[in-house]
Design a protein around this motif. Structure first.
Motif, PDB file in Angstrom:
ATOM      1  N   TYR A  92      -3.030  13.615  -8.699  1.00 29.94           N
ATOM      2  CA  TYR A  92      -4.324  14.117  -8.240  1.00 29.94           C
ATOM      3  C   TYR A  92      -5.243  12.935  -7.960  1.00 29.94           C
ATOM      4  O   TYR A  92      -5.233  11.937  -8.695  1.00 29.94           O
ATOM      5  CB  TYR A  92      -4.918  15.058  -9.287  1.00 29.94           C
ATOM      6  N   GLU A  93      -6.044  13.045  -6.888  1.00 25.79           N
ATOM      7  CA  GLU A  93      -6.854  11.924  -6.429  1.00 25.79           C
ATOM      8  C   GLU A  93      -8.277  12.386  -6.129  1.00 25.79           C
ATOM      9  O   GLU A  93      -8.475  13.441  -5.522  1.00 25.79           O
ATOM     10  CB  GLU A  93      -6.253  11.307  -5.152  1.00 25.79           C
ATOM     11  N   THR A  94      -9.256  11.582  -6.557  1.00 26.31           N
ATOM     12  CA  THR A  94     -10.653  11.872  -6.227  1.00 26.31           C
ATOM     13  C   THR A  94     -11.136  10.926  -5.132  1.00 26.31           C
ATOM     14  O   THR A  94     -10.656   9.799  -5.008  1.00 26.31           O
ATOM     15  CB  THR A  94     -11.567  11.745  -7.450  1.00 26.31           C
ATOM     16  N   PRO A 111       0.830  -1.215   0.000  1.00 30.34           N
ATOM     17  CA  PRO A 111       0.000   0.000   0.000  1.00 30.34           C
ATOM     18  C   PRO A 111       0.854   1.250   0.000  1.00 30.34           C
ATOM     19  O   PRO A 111       1.868   1.337   0.707  1.00 30.34           O
ATOM     20  CB  PRO A 111      -0.811  -0.125   1.293  1.00 30.34           C
ATOM     21  N   LEU A 112       0.459   2.238  -0.794  1.00 29.78           N
ATOM     22  CA  LEU A 112       1.151   3.521  -0.839  1.00 29.78           C
ATOM     23  C   LEU A 112       0.524   4.426   0.213  1.00 29.78           C
ATOM     24  O   LEU A 112      -0.308   5.291  -0.071  1.00 29.78           O
ATOM     25  CB  LEU A 112       1.034   4.121  -2.243  1.00 29.78           C
ATOM     26  N   THR A 113       0.918   4.200   1.447  1.00 26.08           N
ATOM     27  CA  THR A 113       0.218   4.785   2.593  1.00 26.08           C
ATOM     28  C   THR A 113       0.282   6.306   2.616  1.00 26.08           C
ATOM     29  O   THR A 113      -0.655   6.966   3.082  1.00 26.08           O
ATOM     30  CB  THR A 113       0.775   4.222   3.904  1.00 26.08           C
ATOM     31  N   ALA A 114       1.365   6.900   2.119  1.00 28.28           N
ATOM     32  CA  ALA A 114       1.478   8.361   2.166  1.00 28.28           C
ATOM     33  C   ALA A 114       0.453   9.039   1.265  1.00 28.28           C
ATOM     34  O   ALA A 114       0.156  10.230   1.436  1.00 28.28           O
ATOM     35  CB  ALA A 114       2.886   8.789   1.759  1.00 28.28           C
ATOM     36  N   MET A 115      -0.122   8.281   0.309  1.00 31.46           N
ATOM     37  CA  MET A 115      -1.117   8.863  -0.598  1.00 31.46           C
ATOM     38  C   MET A 115      -2.504   8.893   0.016  1.00 31.46           C
ATOM     39  O   MET A 115      -3.467   9.303  -0.634  1.00 31.46           O
ATOM     40  CB  MET A 115      -1.135   8.083  -1.911  1.00 31.46           C
ATOM     41  N   TYR A 148      -7.867  15.804  -3.923  1.00 34.04           N
ATOM     42  CA  TYR A 148      -6.549  15.808  -3.294  1.00 34.04           C
ATOM     43  C   TYR A 148      -5.441  15.925  -4.341  1.00 34.04           C
ATOM     44  O   TYR A 148      -5.630  15.604  -5.515  1.00 34.04           O
ATOM     45  CB  TYR A 148      -6.302  14.506  -2.526  1.00 34.04           C
ATOM     46  N   ARG A 149      -4.268  16.327  -3.859  1.00 39.10           N
ATOM     47  CA  ARG A 149      -3.052  16.161  -4.639  1.00 39.10           C
ATOM     48  C   ARG A 149      -1.972  15.584  -3.730  1.00 39.10           C
ATOM     49  O   ARG A 149      -1.913  15.888  -2.533  1.00 39.10           O
ATOM     50  CB  ARG A 149      -2.595  17.477  -5.271  1.00 39.10           C
ATOM     51  N   PHE A 150      -1.123  14.760  -4.334  1.00 41.11           N
ATOM     52  CA  PHE A 150      -0.019  14.137  -3.611  1.00 41.11           C
ATOM     53  C   PHE A 150       1.276  14.635  -4.221  1.00 41.11           C
ATOM     54  O   PHE A 150       1.487  14.532  -5.437  1.00 41.11           O
ATOM     55  CB  PHE A 150      -0.106  12.614  -3.720  1.00 41.11           C
ATOM     56  N   LEU A 151       2.128  15.211  -3.377  1.00 38.54           N
ATOM     57  CA  LEU A 151       3.413  15.747  -3.813  1.00 38.54           C
ATOM     58  C   LEU A 151       4.488  14.722  -3.464  1.00 38.54           C
ATOM     59  O   LEU A 151       4.940  14.654  -2.316  1.00 38.54           O
ATOM     60  CB  LEU A 151       3.699  17.082  -3.119  1.00 38.54           C
ATOM     61  N   ARG A 201       3.748  14.408   0.458  1.00 38.92           N
ATOM     62  CA  ARG A 201       2.735  15.167   1.193  1.00 38.92           C
ATOM     63  C   ARG A 201       1.394  15.029   0.509  1.00 38.92           C
ATOM     64  O   ARG A 201       1.282  15.194  -0.716  1.00 38.92           O
ATOM     65  CB  ARG A 201       3.124  16.639   1.275  1.00 38.92           C
ATOM     66  N   LEU A 202       0.353  14.779   1.305  1.00 37.02           N
ATOM     67  CA  LEU A 202      -1.014  14.721   0.807  1.00 37.02           C
ATOM     68  C   LEU A 202      -1.722  16.011   1.200  1.00 37.02           C
ATOM     69  O   LEU A 202      -1.708  16.409   2.369  1.00 37.02           O
ATOM     70  CB  LEU A 202      -1.761  13.517   1.387  1.00 37.02           C
TER      71      LEU A 202
END
Length: 455
Positions: free
Chosen positions: A222-224, A200-204, A236-239, A255-256
C-alpha cells in the motif's frame, strides 16, 4: 461532534502538551503485544535537557548517533542533511541496522555523496544512509546506502528485511538539472546496499510518494501520495507479480491500482469517527509512469477517484493497513478542514473506516495537530511524530487512550525572540524493543533513546 482539544487534553492531564483526538483507539493497536497500561501521566513530565537537544521523561536518556555535517564513518563524505523516514532491522549479537532517508532537494546544503554502483542520477541530492550499532549503541559503521535520488521522504520496511525508500517528487529529466525521471520507489538492503543497487521500481508508480506498508500475508504493497496541489493525492495498492518473493521480487512488476470510495471524492468530507464504507473499489492506474499526466489526474472513468490532502504515514497492524491524512485545508483546495485523520482499511472485508480525528478545535497554537510518521511501539501503544507549528514532540498513545509527551526537540533553528524547532521523523524501535530511534529533520540528528520502557 468531536470534543474540543482542551476538553480532551484536560481528561488526559496533558493540557498544553498533548494530542486531542476522538475515536476508537483500540483499533490502532491491532497486532501489537499486550502491555500493562501506563499511569495517568505516561512516563512522567519531560525533564529539560541541559544540552538543549532532547527533553525526555526522568529515567530516559539519549545518545546522538549521527549529526549532519559530521564525517560519515565510511569516509564517503559528510553526513547529509534533512533526516527523515527510517527503519530498524535486526543485526548480529544484539545489534541493529538502521536505514535513514534524506529528503534533499536540488538546493540541499549537504547532499548524499555519490558512490559508484549506488547512484541513480548524479544530479539527485537525496538518498539513504545506513548505520549499524552494536548492543551498547556504539556506531560500528555509517555509509551511503543509495544516492542520486530526490526528496526521499518516508517509505517502509518489507517482510524480507529491506527498506523501500520513496521519492516525494514528480520531477522529470531536464527539470531542476535532473538527468533522469524521479518520483519512484527504490529498495535498499540495510546490510549490503550493493545487492539492491539503485534501481527504480517503476511498476509501483511515479508520483509524489510518501510511505508504504506491506501486507505480510498477501505481499500487497500500500502506498500513500503526498501531493502538494489540489486535487490532492490518492491511496494506492501494488499487486506484485511475485508477492513475498524476497529481495528483488518487486522488480518483477505488477499492477498499480488506486482506491475509490463510492460516492466520496474527497476523504476530508468525512468527519465522524467510526464512519465506515464497504465495497471499496480498486481501479487500475492507466499510466503508472505518468508519462504525460500525473497519476492522480488521470482518467478513472465516470465514477472518478477518491482524493485526500497530505496522505503521509502508513503502517500494517494485525490484518489491516492504516494511513494518515495529516491535515486538510479548504483554503488550499480540500473539500473540508481537519487537523489530522487516521484511516483503517480491511482488505478482507473491503472496508474503510475513519478511526481517529485529531484536534485542535480551539487553539491551533497548541502542539498536537498534523500527525506525520507513526510507528507501533513494543509496549503495545503508538508513537506519533507531529509536524505542526511551535514546539515539536514525539507523542505516545496507550491502548487505553492516554496521550503523553515522550520527547520534545530543543534545537532552536530560529531566534531567541522567535524560536523554531525542526520536526521529528522516522520514529522506529529496535527489534528487541529496548531502544527508540528517532530523527530530528533539521538540523539532521539521529537519536537513540533508552530507559524504563517496561514501566
Amino acid at each position: 461532534m468531536s470534543a474540543t482539544r482542551r476538553q480532551l487534553l484536560a481528561r488526559t492531564g496533558a493540557l498544553g502538551m498533548g494530542i486531542a483526538f476522538t475515536g476508537a483507539l483500540s483499533e490502532l493497536f491491532a497486532g501489537t503485544a499486550a502491555a500493562q497500561p501506563l499511569g495517568r501521566t505516561g512516563y512522567g513530565p519531560l525533564v529539560p535537557d541541559p544540552n538543549d537537544l532532547l527533553d525526555l521523561p526522568k529515567g530516559f536518556r539519549y545518545r546522538v548517533l549521527s549529526r549532519e555535517g559530521d564525517p560519515l564513518r565510511s569516509g564517503e563524505g559528510p553526513v547529509p542533511s534533512h533526516h527523515d523516514g527510517m527503519s530498524a532491522f535486526r543485526g548480529r549479537g544484539g545489534g541493529t541496522h538502521l536505514v535513514r532517508n534524506h529528503e534533499n532537494r536540488v538546493d540541499a546544503a549537504i547532499p548524499v555523496p555519490t558512490v559508484p554502483g549506488l547512484t541513480y542520477d548524479p544530479m539527485g541530492k537525496g538518498g539513504c544512509t545506513a548505520l549499524t550499532v552494536d548492543g551498547r549503541l556504539d556506531v560500528l559503521s555509517e555509509r551511503v546506502a543509495i544516492a542520486g535520488t530526490a526528496v526521499n521522504c518516508a517509505g517502509g520496511p518489507t517482510p524480507w528485511g529491506t527498506w523501500l525508500t520513496c521519492e516525494e517528487t514528480e520531477d522529470k529529466a531536464g527539470t531542476n538539472g535532473y538527468t533522469k525521471d524521479h518520483g519512484f520507489i527504490f529498495e535498499v538492503d540495510p546490510v549490503d546496499p550493493h545487492r539492491t543497487g539503485a534501481v527504480p521500481l517503476t511498476a509501483m508508480g511515479r508520483f509524489q510518494h510518501e510511505a508504504i506498508a506491506v501486507d505480510p500475508h498477501s505481499g500487497v504493497v500500500y502506498e500513500t501520495e503526498d501531493a502538494f496541489l489540489a486535487p490532492f493525492g490518492l491511496f494506492y495498492r501494488f499487486l506484485p507479480r511475485r508477492p513475498l518473493g524476497g529481495t528483488g521480487s518487486l522488480r518483477a512488476g505488477g499492477r498499480l491500482q488506486a482506491m475509490r470510495v463510492p460516492g466520496v471524492p474527497d476523504l476530508s468530507t468525512i468527519q465522524e469517527t467510526g464512519t465506515s464504507f464497504d465495497g471499496i473499489e480498486w481501479v487500475d492506474v492507466p499510466d503508472p509512469l505518468a508519462s504525460g499526466t500525473p497519476t492522480r489526474l488521470q482518467d478513472y472513468g465516470p465514477k472518478g477517484i477518491t482524493h485526500a490532502q497530505k496522505l503521509e504515514g502508513c503502517y500494517w497492524g494485525g490484518s489491516c493497513v492504516y494511513f494518515v491524512s495529516s491535515f486538510a485545508r479548504s483554503a488550499e483546495g480540500a473539500a473540508a478542514d481537519h487537523y489530522g485523520q487516521i484511516w483503517r482499511y480491511d482488505p478482507r472485508r473491503r472496508r474503510l473506516t475513519l478511526v481517529i480525528v485529531f484536534g485542535p478545535d480551539t487553539d491551533v497554537r497548541l502542539p498536537g495537530e498534523s500527525p506525520d510518521n507513526i510507528c507501533l511501539a513494543p509496549s503495545g501503544g503508538l508513537m506519533v511524530c507531529e509536524d505542526g507549528d511551535g514546539a515539536q514532540h514525539v507523542f505516545g498513545v496507550t491502548r487505553g487512550g492516554e496521550v503523553y509527551a515522550m520527547a520534545r526537540g530543543r534545537q532552536n533553528i530560529g531566534t531567541p525572540q522567535e524560536p523554531e524547532y525542526g520536526e521529528f521523523a522516522g520514529v522506529t524501535f529496535a527489534p528487541d524493543g529496548r531502544t527508540m530511534f528517532v530523527n530530528c529533520y533539521t538540523p539532521g540528528t539521529t537519536f537513540a533513546v533508552t530507559g524504563p520502557w517496561h514501566r
